[in-house]
Design a protein around this motif. Sequence first.
Motif, mmCIF file in Angstrom:
data_model
loop_
_atom_site.group_PDB
_atom_site.id
_atom_site.type_symbol
_atom_site.label_atom_id
_atom_site.label_comp_id
_atom_site.label_asym_id
_atom_site.label_seq_id
_atom_site.Cartn_x
_atom_site.Cartn_y
_atom_site.Cartn_z
ATOM 1 N N ALA A 1 0.775 -1.143 0.338
ATOM 2 C CA ALA A 1 -0.088 -0.232 0.012
ATOM 3 C C ALA A 1 0.833 1.660 0.190
ATOM 4 C CB ALA A 1 -0.868 -0.078 1.157
ATOM 5 N N VAL A 2 1.503 1.218 1.109
ATOM 6 C CA VAL A 2 2.388 2.241 1.100
ATOM 7 C C VAL A 2 3.908 2.690 -0.172
ATOM 8 C CG1 VAL A 2 4.732 3.425 2.047
ATOM 9 C CG2 VAL A 2 2.906 2.150 3.205
ATOM 10 N N ALA A 3 4.144 1.321 -0.401
ATOM 11 C CA ALA A 3 4.599 1.373 -1.912
ATOM 12 C C ALA A 3 3.870 2.019 -3.024
ATOM 13 C CB ALA A 3 5.910 0.441 -2.034
ATOM 14 N N GLU A 4 2.789 1.714 -2.961
ATOM 15 C CA GLU A 4 2.300 2.315 -4.144
ATOM 16 C C GLU A 4 2.251 3.527 -4.340
ATOM 17 O OE1 GLU A 4 -2.051 0.795 -6.784
ATOM 18 O OE2 GLU A 4 -1.860 -0.283 -4.966
ATOM 19 N N ARG A 5 1.145 4.297 -2.717
ATOM 20 C CA ARG A 5 0.966 5.328 -3.195
ATOM 21 C C ARG A 5 2.708 6.468 -3.146
ATOM 22 N NH1 ARG A 5 0.722 9.482 2.299
ATOM 23 N NH2 ARG A 5 2.876 8.774 2.485
ATOM 24 N N GLU A 6 3.837 5.403 -2.489
ATOM 25 C CA GLU A 6 5.198 6.273 -2.458
ATOM 26 C C GLU A 6 5.600 5.996 -4.235
ATOM 27 O OE1 GLU A 6 6.776 8.177 -0.701
ATOM 28 O OE2 GLU A 6 4.535 8.664 0.846
ATOM 29 N N ASN A 7 4.725 5.559 -5.062
ATOM 30 C CA ASN A 7 5.561 5.082 -6.294
ATOM 31 C C ASN A 7 7.198 4.032 -5.829
ATOM 32 O OD1 ASN A 7 5.931 4.359 -9.051
ATOM 33 N ND2 ASN A 7 6.413 6.154 -9.512
ATOM 34 N N ALA A 8 7.464 3.328 -5.126
ATOM 35 C CA ALA A 8 8.696 2.789 -4.813
ATOM 36 C C ALA A 8 8.904 1.777 -5.431
ATOM 37 C CB ALA A 8 8.762 2.096 -3.230
ATOM 38 N N GLY A 9 9.920 1.448 -5.980
ATOM 39 C CA GLY A 9 10.614 0.837 -7.192
ATOM 40 C C GLY A 9 10.992 -1.147 -6.316
ATOM 41 N N SER A 10 10.915 -1.849 -7.190
ATOM 42 C CA SER A 10 11.055 -3.488 -6.654
ATOM 43 C C SER A 10 12.098 -3.422 -5.199
ATOM 44 C CB SER A 10 11.278 -3.964 -7.202
ATOM 45 O OG SER A 10 11.991 -3.989 -8.394
ATOM 46 N N GLU A 11 13.547 -2.604 -5.711
ATOM 47 C CA GLU A 11 14.301 -3.126 -4.789
ATOM 48 C C GLU A 11 13.969 -2.055 -2.970
ATOM 49 O OE1 GLU A 11 18.543 -1.699 -3.996
ATOM 50 O OE2 GLU A 11 18.039 -2.593 -5.835
ATOM 51 N N ALA A 12 13.114 -1.367 -3.002
ATOM 52 C CA ALA A 12 13.097 -0.756 -1.925
ATOM 53 C C ALA A 12 11.740 -1.594 -1.874
ATOM 54 C CB ALA A 12 12.169 0.841 -1.880
ATOM 55 N N LEU A 13 10.754 -1.942 -2.206
ATOM 56 C CA LEU A 13 9.828 -2.936 -1.908
ATOM 57 C C LEU A 13 10.070 -3.912 -1.092
ATOM 58 C CD1 LEU A 13 6.383 -3.673 -1.460
ATOM 59 C CD2 LEU A 13 6.875 -4.291 -3.586
ATOM 60 N N LEU A 14 11.161 -4.788 -1.583
ATOM 61 C CA LEU A 14 11.699 -6.600 -1.093
ATOM 62 C C LEU A 14 12.269 -5.874 0.104
ATOM 63 C CD1 LEU A 14 12.775 -7.941 -4.545
ATOM 64 C CD2 LEU A 14 10.584 -8.272 -3.133
ATOM 65 N N LYS A 15 13.626 -4.694 -0.126
ATOM 66 C CA LYS A 15 14.450 -4.900 1.425
ATOM 67 C C LYS A 15 13.292 -4.101 2.825
ATOM 68 C CE LYS A 15 18.044 -2.649 -0.754
ATOM 69 N NZ LYS A 15 19.330 -0.943 -0.604
ATOM 70 N N ALA A 16 11.981 -3.573 2.420
ATOM 71 C CA ALA A 16 10.971 -3.269 3.479
ATOM 72 C C ALA A 16 10.494 -4.146 4.101
ATOM 73 C CB ALA A 16 10.078 -1.560 2.824
ATOM 74 N N ILE A 17 10.247 -5.156 2.842
ATOM 75 C CA ILE A 17 9.262 -6.755 3.523
ATOM 76 C C ILE A 17 10.318 -7.116 4.594
ATOM 77 C CG2 ILE A 17 8.725 -9.355 2.633
ATOM 78 C CD1 ILE A 17 7.300 -7.610 0.375
ATOM 79 N N ALA A 18 11.742 -7.715 4.169
ATOM 80 C CA ALA A 18 12.290 -8.016 4.682
ATOM 81 C C ALA A 18 13.070 -7.328 5.642
ATOM 82 C CB ALA A 18 14.237 -8.264 4.498
ATOM 83 N N LEU A 19 12.836 -6.027 5.765
ATOM 84 C CA LEU A 19 13.220 -5.126 7.259
ATOM 85 C C LEU A 19 12.019 -5.901 7.825
ATOM 86 C CD1 LEU A 19 13.996 -2.711 8.815
ATOM 87 C CD2 LEU A 19 12.467 -1.776 7.615
ATOM 88 N N GLY A 20 10.793 -5.761 7.651
ATOM 89 C CA GLY A 20 9.406 -6.694 8.566
ATOM 90 C C GLY A 20 9.378 -7.094 9.250
ATOM 91 N N TYR A 21 10.306 -8.497 8.525
ATOM 92 C CA TYR A 21 10.536 -9.533 9.142
ATOM 93 C C TYR A 21 11.262 -9.593 10.036
ATOM 94 C CZ TYR A 21 7.671 -12.781 5.722
ATOM 95 O OH TYR A 21 6.747 -12.694 4.705
#
Length: 470
Positions: free
Chosen positions: A126-146
């Motif tokens: 949801a946040v990545a869509e609003r921020e128009n984040a790239g795939s690397e940022a999204l993947l890093k954010a997911i790993a961070l969440g875990y």
Amino acid sequence: MAIAVKGAVSMTLENGPIETQVAAYIASSLQQDVPDVVLERARCHLLDTLTAILSGRFLPAGEFGYAFAAAANSGNEATFLGSTWRGSLEYAAFANAMAAHADETDDSHIRGRLHPGCAMVPAAIAVAERENAGSEALLKAIALGYDIGARANIALGYSSPRTTIFSTHSIGALFGASAAAAALMGLTTKQAEALLSFTVQQTSRLSYWNRDPDHVEKSFDFGAKAARNGVFAALLAKAGMTAPDRPLTGERAYLAAYAENPKPDELCAGLGDRFEILAASIKKWSVGSPIQSVLDAIEVLFGGEPVDPATIDSIEVRLPSNRIHVVDDRHMPAICTQHLVAIALIDGRVTFASSHDEARMQANDVLALRQKVRLVPDDGLTDARPERQSIVTIQMSNGDVKRHHTRVVRGTPDDPMPASEVAGKAEDILGPIQADRGQGLIDLCLYSDFEIADLVDACRIDIEARRSYG
């Protein structure tokens, strides 16, 4: 299970309280180099969670979540995946997370005692869509969440999931969703410290979710409220809302209130070196976690081939004593051991469709074979490591006895599924509801440097195909 990446260089954390160290890691996580193996696992968990969302979209929890969010929210920031509906960050995260844990398809983290993906991935997308984040940022954010979510639970020092009234599933998921959302919003260290306070104050932990007969409030407890509250906490911090210091380790704070055996150092231990996404599990079978090893055993015993029920006299399934109640003679097919054992033997394999076919629970051949299945609680399996072991013994009519003790469950960190196997699971689930779109989503998640808009578009569902989906 602690898994460190060989050769990874630990990030230098700021000095000061543990809260400052955790906040600094969150704030700088998207700028840090992350080992390829971590990003590759993040891709697998992204695909697995999207698969759970798109299939769960039409199950009771997902249907309620989407309808409620569509009627209640305003905004146009993020998409309710699988549809063209859009809404605010909080409501998009809420709806997608309700679908993500609408049944037992999503991932888990054994040591952390939570289902991370169903909360963290919807919040991050949801946040990545609003921020128009790239795939690397999204993947890093997911790993961070875990990383943050699992550590938040581990630090509580619970000796077992049955020794406290507090549910870790509701705690760690929120911490992980908050961290993922915060990183993608670009919070500073100071803002991330405030985020931790807002996260703590929004935790809800009572474990009576296990009395939910319909798996609807359970979806809210495990995923949706964590995703929604995590996004909201990040929005508050980004807006500059102030907070008391030391919300994790201070007086009357997180650990003092909730921990059984507080382990404050675990909140930041190994950040940048020990990546908890590598310790998470992706289910091979879209069924309850305690049943995974049982279906593994049947596959080993019969090689995935159908068995004539007339050739079977009796079936004994031994399960850990502290988990057997979760899957013993339940009314939902995906969490009923007796039913799924019968399906596995009659069909030779259990698919997503067969494990969710409620009508088949009344089929004469299934009911007849279920009567031969006996579940036995086993204290030895409760203490066995790795966890979630089972022993299946089948007495054949000709006198043969077939027995298998599943010690390591497929899909867990001790026996992980490669990307190709995760893709196979996704194909089984998505094929009937996405027509020719499923492979596109799989390729994007696993192999592409995608744009977030393309990822969202690849999640579209063929509604006509869905209507005929068994």
